[in-house]
Structures are given as structure tokens and as C-alpha cells.
Design a protein around this motif. Structure first.
Motif, mmCIF file in Angstrom:
data_model
loop_
_atom_site.group_PDB
_atom_site.id
_atom_site.type_symbol
_atom_site.label_atom_id
_atom_site.label_comp_id
_atom_site.label_asym_id
_atom_site.label_seq_id
_atom_site.Cartn_x
_atom_site.Cartn_y
_atom_site.Cartn_z
ATOM 1 N N SER A 185 -1.890 24.640 14.247
ATOM 2 C CA SER A 185 -2.150 23.217 14.387
ATOM 3 C C SER A 185 -0.915 22.416 13.977
ATOM 4 O O SER A 185 -0.011 22.925 13.308
ATOM 5 C CB SER A 185 -3.320 22.810 13.501
ATOM 6 O OG SER A 185 -2.938 22.877 12.141
ATOM 7 N N HIS A 186 -0.905 21.146 14.370
ATOM 8 C CA HIS A 186 0.204 20.268 13.985
ATOM 9 C C HIS A 186 0.324 20.187 12.475
ATOM 10 O O HIS A 186 1.428 20.184 11.931
ATOM 11 C CB HIS A 186 -0.003 18.871 14.558
ATOM 12 C CG HIS A 186 0.182 18.816 16.036
ATOM 13 N ND1 HIS A 186 -0.190 17.741 16.778
ATOM 14 C CD2 HIS A 186 0.689 19.710 16.922
ATOM 15 C CE1 HIS A 186 0.087 17.963 18.054
ATOM 16 N NE2 HIS A 186 0.604 19.161 18.159
ATOM 17 N N LYS A 187 -0.809 20.121 11.800
ATOM 18 C CA LYS A 187 -0.793 20.001 10.349
ATOM 19 C C LYS A 187 -0.122 21.217 9.717
ATOM 20 O O LYS A 187 0.686 21.087 8.796
ATOM 21 C CB LYS A 187 -2.221 19.857 9.840
ATOM 22 C CG LYS A 187 -2.308 19.696 8.355
ATOM 23 C CD LYS A 187 -3.732 19.524 7.909
ATOM 24 C CE LYS A 187 -3.805 19.468 6.402
ATOM 25 N NZ LYS A 187 -5.149 19.390 5.925
ATOM 26 N N GLU B 52 -7.039 21.857 20.272
ATOM 27 C CA GLU B 52 -6.035 21.408 19.298
ATOM 28 C C GLU B 52 -6.555 20.232 18.478
ATOM 29 O O GLU B 52 -6.355 20.166 17.266
ATOM 30 C CB GLU B 52 -4.732 21.035 20.011
ATOM 31 C CG GLU B 52 -3.566 20.824 19.077
ATOM 32 C CD GLU B 52 -3.216 22.055 18.258
ATOM 33 O OE1 GLU B 52 -2.987 21.887 17.038
ATOM 34 O OE2 GLU B 52 -3.170 23.171 18.793
ATOM 35 N N HIS B 53 -7.260 19.327 19.125
ATOM 36 C CA HIS B 53 -7.825 18.174 18.417
ATOM 37 C C HIS B 53 -8.886 18.640 17.409
ATOM 38 O O HIS B 53 -8.953 18.125 16.282
ATOM 39 C CB HIS B 53 -8.427 17.181 19.420
ATOM 40 C CG HIS B 53 -8.904 15.917 18.813
ATOM 41 N ND1 HIS B 53 -8.053 14.887 18.483
ATOM 42 C CD2 HIS B 53 -10.148 15.526 18.445
ATOM 43 C CE1 HIS B 53 -8.761 13.910 17.941
ATOM 44 N NE2 HIS B 53 -10.039 14.271 17.909
ATOM 45 N N ASP C 277 -7.061 20.255 14.472
ATOM 46 C CA ASP C 277 -6.460 19.213 13.631
ATOM 47 C C ASP C 277 -7.518 18.533 12.768
ATOM 48 O O ASP C 277 -7.291 18.298 11.580
ATOM 49 C CB ASP C 277 -5.731 18.169 14.484
ATOM 50 C CG ASP C 277 -4.429 18.694 15.069
ATOM 51 O OD1 ASP C 277 -3.942 19.755 14.628
ATOM 52 O OD2 ASP C 277 -3.893 18.037 15.981
ATOM 53 N N PHE D 7 4.618 14.434 14.125
ATOM 54 C CA PHE D 7 3.833 14.966 13.009
ATOM 55 C C PHE D 7 4.699 15.641 11.948
ATOM 56 O O PHE D 7 4.284 15.782 10.809
ATOM 57 C CB PHE D 7 2.756 15.929 13.515
ATOM 58 C CG PHE D 7 3.296 17.137 14.242
ATOM 59 C CD1 PHE D 7 3.608 18.299 13.565
ATOM 60 C CD2 PHE D 7 3.485 17.100 15.617
ATOM 61 C CE1 PHE D 7 4.101 19.406 14.230
ATOM 62 C CE2 PHE D 7 3.978 18.200 16.296
ATOM 63 C CZ PHE D 7 4.290 19.355 15.603
ATOM 64 N N THR D 8 5.931 16.043 12.300
ATOM 65 C CA THR D 8 6.806 16.680 11.307
ATOM 66 C C THR D 8 7.420 15.659 10.353
ATOM 67 O O THR D 8 7.916 16.035 9.297
ATOM 68 C CB THR D 8 7.951 17.471 11.982
ATOM 69 O OG1 THR D 8 8.760 16.568 12.743
ATOM 70 C CG2 THR D 8 7.416 18.573 12.863
ATOM 71 N N VAL E 280 2.036 23.360 11.139
ATOM 72 C CA VAL E 280 3.462 23.368 11.474
ATOM 73 C C VAL E 280 4.220 22.350 10.621
ATOM 74 O O VAL E 280 5.303 22.629 10.108
ATOM 75 C CB VAL E 280 3.682 23.098 12.985
ATOM 76 C CG1 VAL E 280 5.138 22.903 13.304
ATOM 77 C CG2 VAL E 280 3.102 24.246 13.808
ATOM 78 N N ALA E 281 3.615 21.169 10.442
ATOM 79 C CA ALA E 281 4.263 20.135 9.620
ATOM 80 C C ALA E 281 4.421 20.605 8.179
ATOM 81 O O ALA E 281 5.467 20.386 7.554
ATOM 82 C CB ALA E 281 3.454 18.839 9.670
ATOM 83 N N ASN F 120 7.598 15.017 21.070
ATOM 84 C CA ASN F 120 6.247 14.979 20.487
ATOM 85 C C ASN F 120 6.172 15.726 19.159
ATOM 86 O O ASN F 120 5.238 16.481 18.893
ATOM 87 C CB ASN F 120 5.199 15.532 21.461
ATOM 88 C CG ASN F 120 5.058 14.688 22.692
ATOM 89 O OD1 ASN F 120 5.113 13.460 22.608
ATOM 90 N ND2 ASN F 120 4.901 15.313 23.833
ATOM 91 N N LEU F 121 7.163 15.497 18.309
ATOM 92 C CA LEU F 121 7.219 16.145 16.996
ATOM 93 C C LEU F 121 7.036 15.145 15.859
ATOM 94 O O LEU F 121 7.403 15.426 14.717
ATOM 95 C CB LEU F 121 8.569 16.876 16.841
ATOM 96 C CG LEU F 121 8.808 18.028 17.810
ATOM 97 C CD1 LEU F 121 10.255 18.498 17.767
ATOM 98 C CD2 LEU F 121 7.865 19.176 17.512
#
Length: 197
Positions: free
Chosen positions: A2-4, A76-77, A80, A38-39, A6-7, A35-36
């Protein structure tokens, strides 16, 4: 991932985009274009995760049904949302697993109770979500089966609906044979109602 997640990994490395990008390149433009974003946010601080309030089973049911049935959220949503709102213990809890299975299965039912059937294409789309949280763990799979059984009982046991779910979940390797055998032989009064097969 997930984005979380990876961040969080990105922050753990202590790297910064300006250390990685060619000198003079605009970090904000690069991050937005790729689209990064979230990092760059620090939304996952340890103090925030400690302050999470544990959701009740009803709140989990309501929110997961809203995500899956009303919003038709992407996998993905969903990942997240789960990672942002639940800790590791909650993600493996019986309440969460049952709420997730109920929401996915409810969304996969087509037609009215007298002639309903399983939308196998929808169910197959949600297999990655189920697999992620079942994690090939027989006890978790058993909780999912209890949730499915409760849903079928609540719907007044439409003919063959449980069997359709079983066939698809087994074929997609969401539920193992061991979990089916444990479910079939379970005598736990809190988790079992009258057998519906």
C-alpha cells in the motif's frame, strides 16, 4: 504494498528526493508527475498509529460495506483504508475478518433471495483483498466461513447460494480444504448455527 507501507519504508531509509534527483530538478513537480505525493506526507507517525481508536464490529461492517458495496472501492483504496484505520491486531481480528468477508460476499450476490446467485466475476476481482487478510491462515479462513454462514442464514438460506460461494472461494484458493473441514466439524456455539448445507 500500500501507499502507506511504501511511504513508511521510504521515511525509514532517511532518503530525500533531492538526494536522488538530478540537481536543479523540482522535487514537487517530479513527485506529482509520478504520483508519489504520499512519500512526502508524514501521515503515518507512530504517535498517530498509537492513538487509533479500536472500531467496533458494527463500525467495521458499516465502513467495509460502504467501501465495497456503495463506493466500489479499488483494492488499493481498501488496503489504504485498512492500514490507515486498523493496527496489526485489528487486521487479524475475527471482527475484521468477518466484516470483510460479509461485505465482499454481500456485494457479490445478484438477484433477490428466491433466485439469487453469486457474481463470480466480482468475487474473483476481490480475491486479492481476501487473500491479503486471510494470509493462508486456517483460523482466519474459518472466521471467514463463519461470516459467510451467518450471511446465508440471515438471507433465509437461498438454495445453492452457500455452495456457489464455497465453490468459487475454494477454486480461487481463498479458503483451504483444512478450513472447510474445521468449519464442517466445528461445535463452537458462538460461531456456529445450524448447518446450512
Amino acid at each position: 504494498m500500500s501507499h502507506k507501507k511504501v511511504a513508511a519504508l521510504w521515511r525509514e531509509t532517511s532518503l530525500r528526493w533531492k538526494d536522488v534527483l538530478p540537481e536543479g530538478e523540482d522535487v514537487q513537480s517530479f513527485v506529482s508527475e509520478k504520483n508519489l505525493d504520499f512519500t512526502l506526507s508524514d501521515c503515518c507517525s507512530p504517535s498517530e498509529s498509537l492513538s487509533r481508536k479500536e472500531m467496533t464490529a458494527e463500525e467495521l461492517h458499516r465502513r467495509l460495506e460502504q467501501l465495497i458495496m456503495e463506493e466500489n472501492a479499488s483494492d488499493e483504496h481498501i488496503f489504504d483504508w485498512v492500514e490507515a484505520n486498523l493496527d496489526e491486531g485489528q487486521m487479524s481480528s475475527a471482527a475484521f475478518l468477518r466484516a470483510l468477508m460479509t461485505a465482499v460476499c454481500k456485494a457479490a450476490i445478484l438477484g433477490d433471495c428466491s433466485s439469487c446467485r453469486v457474481d463470480t466475476s466480482f468475487l474473483k476481482q476481490k480475491v486479492p483483498v481476501l487473500l491479503k487478510y486471510m494470509d493462508s491462515n486456517v483460523e482466519r479462513e474459518l472466521q471467514a466461513l463463519y461470516a459467510l454462514q451467518a450471511l446465508i442464514v440471515k438471507l433465509d438460506q437461498p438454495p445453492n447460494l452457500l455452495r456457489m460461494f464455497f465453490d468459487c472461494l475454494y477454486d480461487e484458493e481463498v479458503i483451504s480444504e483444512d478450513a472447510f473441514y474445521m468449519w464442517e466439524s466445528s461445535k463452537d456455539p458462538q460461531s456456529r448455527t445450524e448447518k446450512v448445507l
